[in-house]
Motif scaffolding. Structure first.
Motif, PDB file in Angstrom:
ATOM      1  N   ILE A 170     -14.672  23.641 -20.993  1.00 23.86           N
ATOM      2  CA  ILE A 170     -14.546  22.189 -21.152  1.00 23.86           C
ATOM      3  C   ILE A 170     -15.550  21.673 -22.166  1.00 23.86           C
ATOM      4  CG2 ILE A 170     -14.739  19.989 -19.936  1.00 23.86           C
ATOM      5  CD1 ILE A 170     -13.714  21.345 -17.461  1.00 23.86           C
ATOM      6  N   ALA A 171     -16.754  22.234 -22.121  1.00 21.11           N
ATOM      7  CA  ALA A 171     -17.773  21.777 -23.077  1.00 21.11           C
ATOM      8  C   ALA A 171     -17.387  22.123 -24.498  1.00 21.11           C
ATOM      9  CB  ALA A 171     -19.122  22.399 -22.710  1.00 21.11           C
ATOM     10  N   GLU A 172     -16.813  23.326 -24.699  1.00 19.51           N
ATOM     11  CA  GLU A 172     -16.374  23.691 -26.036  1.00 19.51           C
ATOM     12  C   GLU A 172     -15.246  22.794 -26.522  1.00 19.51           C
ATOM     13  OE1 GLU A 172     -17.394  28.477 -25.974  1.00 19.51           O
ATOM     14  OE2 GLU A 172     -15.334  27.746 -25.889  1.00 19.51           O
ATOM     15  N   GLY A 173     -14.360  22.401 -25.593  1.00 22.63           N
ATOM     16  CA  GLY A 173     -13.302  21.478 -25.994  1.00 22.63           C
ATOM     17  C   GLY A 173     -13.850  20.135 -26.420  1.00 22.63           C
ATOM     18  N   LEU A 174     -14.875  19.659 -25.718  1.00 22.92           N
ATOM     19  CA  LEU A 174     -15.487  18.390 -26.112  1.00 22.92           C
ATOM     20  C   LEU A 174     -16.199  18.502 -27.456  1.00 22.92           C
ATOM     21  CD1 LEU A 174     -16.921  17.265 -22.657  1.00 22.92           C
ATOM     22  CD2 LEU A 174     -14.946  16.330 -23.844  1.00 22.92           C
ATOM     23  N   LEU A 175     -16.834  19.647 -27.687  1.00 24.16           N
ATOM     24  CA  LEU A 175     -17.521  19.828 -28.961  1.00 24.16           C
ATOM     25  C   LEU A 175     -16.561  19.930 -30.127  1.00 24.16           C
ATOM     26  CD1 LEU A 175     -20.303  22.337 -27.875  1.00 24.16           C
ATOM     27  CD2 LEU A 175     -20.581  19.936 -28.470  1.00 24.16           C
ATOM     28  N   ASP A 176     -15.309  20.427 -29.842  1.00 24.01           N
ATOM     29  CA  ASP A 176     -14.317  20.519 -30.901  1.00 24.01           C
ATOM     30  C   ASP A 176     -13.652  19.194 -31.213  1.00 24.01           C
ATOM     31  OD1 ASP A 176     -13.261  23.813 -29.838  1.00 24.01           O
ATOM     32  OD2 ASP A 176     -14.829  23.180 -31.255  1.00 24.01           O
ATOM     33  N   GLY A 177     -14.005  18.111 -30.468  1.00 26.12           N
ATOM     34  CA  GLY A 177     -13.459  16.797 -30.790  1.00 26.12           C
ATOM     35  C   GLY A 177     -12.394  16.294 -29.847  1.00 26.12           C
ATOM     36  N   MET A 204     -23.857   7.122 -43.110  1.00 27.24           N
ATOM     37  CA  MET A 204     -22.801   7.756 -42.331  1.00 27.24           C
ATOM     38  C   MET A 204     -22.790   9.259 -42.555  1.00 27.24           C
ATOM     39  SD  MET A 204     -21.264   5.529 -40.495  1.00 27.24           S
ATOM     40  CE  MET A 204     -19.786   6.441 -40.092  1.00 27.24           C
ATOM     41  N   GLY A 205     -23.068   9.731 -43.781  1.00 22.61           N
ATOM     42  CA  GLY A 205     -23.069  11.152 -44.058  1.00 22.61           C
ATOM     43  C   GLY A 205     -24.149  11.889 -43.284  1.00 22.61           C
ATOM     44  N   MET A 206     -25.346  11.259 -43.188  1.00 21.64           N
ATOM     45  CA  MET A 206     -26.434  11.902 -42.462  1.00 21.64           C
ATOM     46  C   MET A 206     -26.127  11.983 -40.970  1.00 21.64           C
ATOM     47  SD  MET A 206     -29.743  10.199 -44.348  1.00 21.64           S
ATOM     48  CE  MET A 206     -30.825  11.153 -43.293  1.00 21.64           C
ATOM     49  N   GLU A 207     -25.485  10.946 -40.418  1.00 21.54           N
ATOM     50  CA  GLU A 207     -25.156  10.968 -38.989  1.00 21.54           C
ATOM     51  C   GLU A 207     -24.145  12.058 -38.684  1.00 21.54           C
ATOM     52  OE1 GLU A 207     -23.883   7.114 -37.966  1.00 21.54           O
ATOM     53  OE2 GLU A 207     -25.857   6.177 -38.184  1.00 21.54           O
ATOM     54  N   GLU A 208     -23.120  12.255 -39.546  1.00 18.64           N
ATOM     55  CA  GLU A 208     -22.133  13.305 -39.320  1.00 18.64           C
ATOM     56  C   GLU A 208     -22.773  14.689 -39.404  1.00 18.64           C
ATOM     57  OE1 GLU A 208     -19.021  12.736 -42.050  1.00 18.64           O
ATOM     58  OE2 GLU A 208     -18.253  10.899 -41.096  1.00 18.64           O
ATOM     59  N   ASP A 209     -23.691  14.857 -40.360  1.00 19.71           N
ATOM     60  CA  ASP A 209     -24.378  16.138 -40.461  1.00 19.71           C
ATOM     61  C   ASP A 209     -25.193  16.425 -39.215  1.00 19.71           C
ATOM     62  OD1 ASP A 209     -23.232  16.339 -42.922  1.00 19.71           O
ATOM     63  OD2 ASP A 209     -25.008  15.637 -44.014  1.00 19.71           O
ATOM     64  N   GLU A 210     -25.896  15.415 -38.691  1.00 20.19           N
ATOM     65  CA  GLU A 210     -26.681  15.609 -37.470  1.00 20.19           C
ATOM     66  C   GLU A 210     -25.782  15.949 -36.291  1.00 20.19           C
ATOM     67  OE1 GLU A 210     -28.979  12.153 -36.858  1.00 20.19           O
ATOM     68  OE2 GLU A 210     -30.301  12.469 -38.578  1.00 20.19           O
ATOM     69  N   LEU A 211     -24.593  15.318 -36.208  1.00 14.31           N
ATOM     70  CA  LEU A 211     -23.679  15.608 -35.108  1.00 14.31           C
ATOM     71  C   LEU A 211     -23.166  17.039 -35.189  1.00 14.31           C
ATOM     72  CD1 LEU A 211     -22.097  14.670 -32.649  1.00 14.31           C
ATOM     73  CD2 LEU A 211     -20.333  13.780 -34.190  1.00 14.31           C
ATOM     74  N   LEU A 212     -22.807  17.508 -36.394  1.00 13.64           N
ATOM     75  CA  LEU A 212     -22.341  18.880 -36.561  1.00 13.64           C
ATOM     76  C   LEU A 212     -23.435  19.887 -36.233  1.00 13.64           C
ATOM     77  CD1 LEU A 212     -20.272  18.519 -39.870  1.00 13.64           C
ATOM     78  CD2 LEU A 212     -19.394  18.759 -37.528  1.00 13.64           C
ATOM     79  N   ALA A 213     -24.685  19.566 -36.661  1.00 13.04           N
ATOM     80  CA  ALA A 213     -25.799  20.461 -36.356  1.00 13.04           C
ATOM     81  C   ALA A 213     -26.039  20.550 -34.853  1.00 13.04           C
ATOM     82  CB  ALA A 213     -27.059  19.981 -37.092  1.00 13.04           C
ATOM     83  N   PHE A 214     -25.896  19.404 -34.169  1.00 15.44           N
ATOM     84  CA  PHE A 214     -26.078  19.389 -32.710  1.00 15.44           C
ATOM     85  C   PHE A 214     -25.001  20.233 -32.024  1.00 15.44           C
ATOM     86  CE2 PHE A 214     -24.825  17.428 -28.669  1.00 15.44           C
ATOM     87  CZ  PHE A 214     -25.988  17.660 -27.928  1.00 15.44           C
ATOM     88  N   ARG A 215     -23.764  20.137 -32.470  1.00 15.89           N
ATOM     89  CA  ARG A 215     -22.691  20.920 -31.869  1.00 15.89           C
ATOM     90  C   ARG A 215     -22.915  22.420 -32.076  1.00 15.89           C
ATOM     91  NH1 ARG A 215     -17.186  17.533 -33.515  1.00 15.89           N
ATOM     92  NH2 ARG A 215     -17.466  15.831 -31.994  1.00 15.89           N
ATOM     93  N   GLU A 216     -23.322  22.819 -33.290  1.00 15.63           N
ATOM     94  CA  GLU A 216     -23.583  24.223 -33.540  1.00 15.63           C
ATOM     95  C   GLU A 216     -24.725  24.741 -32.671  1.00 15.63           C
ATOM     96  OE1 GLU A 216     -21.878  26.282 -35.275  1.00 15.63           O
ATOM     97  OE2 GLU A 216     -20.448  24.777 -35.989  1.00 15.63           O
ATOM     98  N   HIS A 217     -25.765  23.918 -32.528  1.00 16.29           N
ATOM     99  CA  HIS A 217     -26.888  24.317 -31.695  1.00 16.29           C
ATOM    100  C   HIS A 217     -26.469  24.468 -30.234  1.00 16.29           C
ATOM    101  CE1 HIS A 217     -31.040  24.724 -30.405  1.00 16.29           C
ATOM    102  NE2 HIS A 217     -30.861  23.726 -29.537  1.00 16.29           N
ATOM    103  N   TRP A 218     -25.604  23.558 -29.759  1.00 14.19           N
ATOM    104  CA  TRP A 218     -25.142  23.622 -28.349  1.00 14.19           C
ATOM    105  C   TRP A 218     -24.266  24.864 -28.148  1.00 14.19           C
ATOM    106  CZ3 TRP A 218     -21.925  19.346 -25.476  1.00 14.19           C
ATOM    107  CH2 TRP A 218     -22.004  19.569 -24.099  1.00 14.19           C
ATOM    108  N   LYS A 219     -23.420  25.228 -29.115  1.00 15.04           N
ATOM    109  CA  LYS A 219     -22.591  26.425 -28.997  1.00 15.04           C
ATOM    110  C   LYS A 219     -23.457  27.681 -28.895  1.00 15.04           C
ATOM    111  CE  LYS A 219     -18.473  24.782 -31.420  1.00 15.04           C
ATOM    112  NZ  LYS A 219     -17.575  24.987 -32.597  1.00 15.04           N
TER     113      LYS A 219
END
Length: 625
Positions: free
Chosen positions: A69-76, A1-16
């Motif tokens: 809208i995309a930033e709002g989705l990335l913020d959760g 679970m920790g690795m999946e959360e890290d990958e999700l955060l990395a993906f959001r930062e990359h998209w921003k």
């Protein structure tokens, strides 16, 4: 679970980072800095929310709507549109200077930089929300509320506003009303483009037919078969009329298309001479049957109408015959023997049961309703039996009613009840005279006892009567209608001076036949006779629906003088043979096609002048000063 959360955060930062790089480039809708449309130059609601939450990351340029809208989705925020919809509805409710509430107020200066998303949400609210004064409901919920209204209330609601008019004229509502009032049973919602107009046309037609019934406006046909000699029995169902004659012939008429069919009996195939009389005939939508004096029973299909599809033989004359109105189940009685026949799963007819009762059977009736195993009611003397087609010889017949020295004079059954006319004899006369008892077929218990008459009940009708109503005829010349909920008499009519032989009723009229040959139509509400028709012989059969009436006058004497086809006195032969009449009241009363041409002539025509006395419209056209 920790690795999946890290990958999700990395993906959001990359998209921003990707979105920040693309803001300097031309977007999907073109260069926003050069676009002067109000859709792209206004400050987004979601941008303000994003700036409030990210004060540490200010941007030098306005971001497009899809970026916010995309930033709002990335913020959760999984559904940022829900908050926007709720805010828009609150703003519309609290707006004091709305044009819908204050039409005289000066027009408010609109923001030219209105966003496309705001306009889109506002259009969705106007399309999908129905304003119920101070509450806005979804269309489906408002339609559910309108389901509880009748046609009069829907018409009033249609005058409130445009949105209510659209809702009150929804096809689903009027299709339901049309089916609930008994019109076009089984029709789907796609069968009519406008169910409101369809219901209006059906009601106008119904009112016209009712007026024709009251004024005896319509056409009449005499169903005769000269070669059949004397009429022995007649029956009708769903537009089909069957008749049996002393010549052994059986005739079938289709009154919907006026097709004539000659049913070939078994004795005609065998060339038996002399041919046996027809004792009973019955018909429903699919099959027709006839019983003869020699004990033979034939069954035909109403579609082929040629050779019998099933036949069997009793050892004695058939005393009673009945056919289920909604299924191919047949019951016949000869002496104490009762036989039930029905087709199996493959369509092959066979005998379901054969029962021997202690006394000769007076009559049989098949209980209406579709069942895997037919249910038959038979009465003999003082006893009434309920016979299941799964009956076995070692079992005793189920007794529904038995009172010593109180014979049963008439019986009728519905899908759940049986009605018996009981004749009181000896000590029973001190108990109020003859009565009618209502039994439950499920519990075999007497539910109600009505009536108090010195005469015998000759006929009773429960199957074709309206719910909770029972109509019966008596030898004391009266027709009575009872309410089964209270046991009280609704109306009592002095009808026929030679006794009532057959009767039927609906929600507003009663049609009765007597031994003197009169057919009378009565208004139930006021208890008055509307009209009557007379023929020579007793009325033995009456069956009507909303627009047609079939009556049969059947002679008691089967071999009168002049009844032979070879006699010279053909007038006497026609007089004694009996008659079947078919009345059609569906004709348009506004047309004069039912009036003879000589009766429609005016006073200018010399040929018709002498006949213009006492006509239906004697002064239709006048000429001269």
């Amino acid at each position: 679970m920790g690795m999946e959360e890290d990958e999700l955060l990395a993906f959001r930062e990359h998209w921003k980072q990707e979105l920040e790089k693309n803001t300097d480039k031309e977007g999907y809708f073109g260069d926003l800095s050069k676009d002067s449309s109000p859709v792209h130059q206004s400050t987004s609601f979601w941008e303000k929310q994003s700036n409030a939450s990210q004060q540490t990351q200010p941007t030098s340029k306005e971001q497009p709507e899809y970026v916010s809208i995309a930033e709002g989705l990335l913020d959760g925020r999984s559904s940022p549109l829900l908050d926007r919809i709720e805010q828009e509805r609150t703003r519309r409710k609290r707006a004091p200077g709305s044009d819908a509430l204050n039409t005289r107020a000066p027009p408010k200066k609109e923001n030219k930089r209105q966003k496309l998303l705001e306009q889109f949400l506002q259009d969705l609210n106007e399309l999908n929300d129905i304003p119920f004064f101070d509450v806005e409901l979804p269309y489906e919920l408002a339609l559910k509320i309108f389901h509880f209204l009748g046609r009069t209330d829907l018409g009033r609601c249609a005058q409130v506003s445009k949105s209510w008019k659209v809702l009150a004229e929804d096809e689903v509502l009027w299709h339901r009303l049309c089916l609930e009032e008994g019109f076009l049973d089984g029709a789907s919602i796609s069968d009519s483009p406008c169910w409101k107009s369809t219901l209006r046309d059906c009601r106008n037609t119904e009112n016209g037919v009712k007026s024709n019934w009251k004024n005896r406006v319509g056409s009449i046909r005499h169903l005769q078969y000269e070669l059949g000699k004397v009429l022995c029995d007649a029956s009708s169902c769903a537009g089909l009329v069957i008749a049996g004659y002393t010549s052994g012939d059986v005739r079938l008429w289709d009154t919907l298309h006026w097709d004539k069919s000659y049913l070939h009996p078994t004795h005609s195939i065998r060339d038996e001479t002399p041919a046996p009389y027809v004792s009973h005939v019955r018909v429903n939508k699919t099959v027709a049957t006839a019983a003869y004096e020699n004990g033979c029973v034939d069954v035909w299909s109403t579609e082929t109408c040629l050779e019998p599809i099933h036949r069997y033989q009793h050892l004695r004359r058939v005393h009673a015959l009945d056919l289920s109105p909604d299924s191919p189940a047949l019951a016949s009685a000869s002496g104490p023997e009762v036989r039930v026949d029905a087709p199996d799963e493959k369509g092959y007819w066979k005998s379901r049961c054969l029962v021997q009762l202690p006394k000769p059977v007076d009559g049989v009736l098949v209980v209406p309703g579709r069942r895997d195993f037919p249910l038959v009611t038979a009465w003999a003397g003082e006893s009434v039996y309920l016979l299941d087609s799964r009956y076995k010889e070692e079992q005793e017949p189920r007794v529904l009613h038995f009172v010593y020295d109180h014979p049963v004079t008439c019986v009728d059954v519905s899908s759940c009840r049986a009605v018996l006319g009981i004749k009181s004899c000896g000590w029973g006369m001190n108990d109020g005279g003859n009565k009618i008892q209502v039994y439950s077929l499920e519990t075999s218990q007497c539910e109600l006892t009505v009536g108090n008459s010195a005469g015998d009940f000759t006929c009773v009708n429960l199957r074709d009567s309206p719910p909770h109503l029972l109509v019966c005829g008596n030898k004391d010349r009266r027709v009575r209608v009872f309410d089964l909920r209270t046991g009280s008499s609704v109306v009592s009519l002095y009808a026929h001076h030679m006794g009532v032989t057959t009767v039927q009723a609906d929600d507003w009229k009663v049609v009765s036949g007597g031994g003197e040959g009169l057919v009378s139509v009565w208004e139930m509400r006021i208890g008055a006779k509307l009209w009557e028709m007379h023929n020579r012989h007793p009325v033995r059969h009456i069956r009507f629906n909303s627009s047609t009436l079939v009556t049969a006058n059947i002679p008691d004497e089967k071999s009168p003088r002049g009844a032979c086809i070879t006699d010279d006195d053909l007038t006497a032969h026609r007089r004694y043979r009996g008659l079947i009449c078919h009345y059609d009241f569906s004709m348009d009363s506004s047309t004069q096609d039912h009036v003879l041409p000589i009766c429609r002539s005016n006073y200018i025509e010399s040929s018709g002048y002498s006949y213009n006395i006492g006509l239906a419209v004697p002064y239709d056209i006048l000429s001269g000063p």
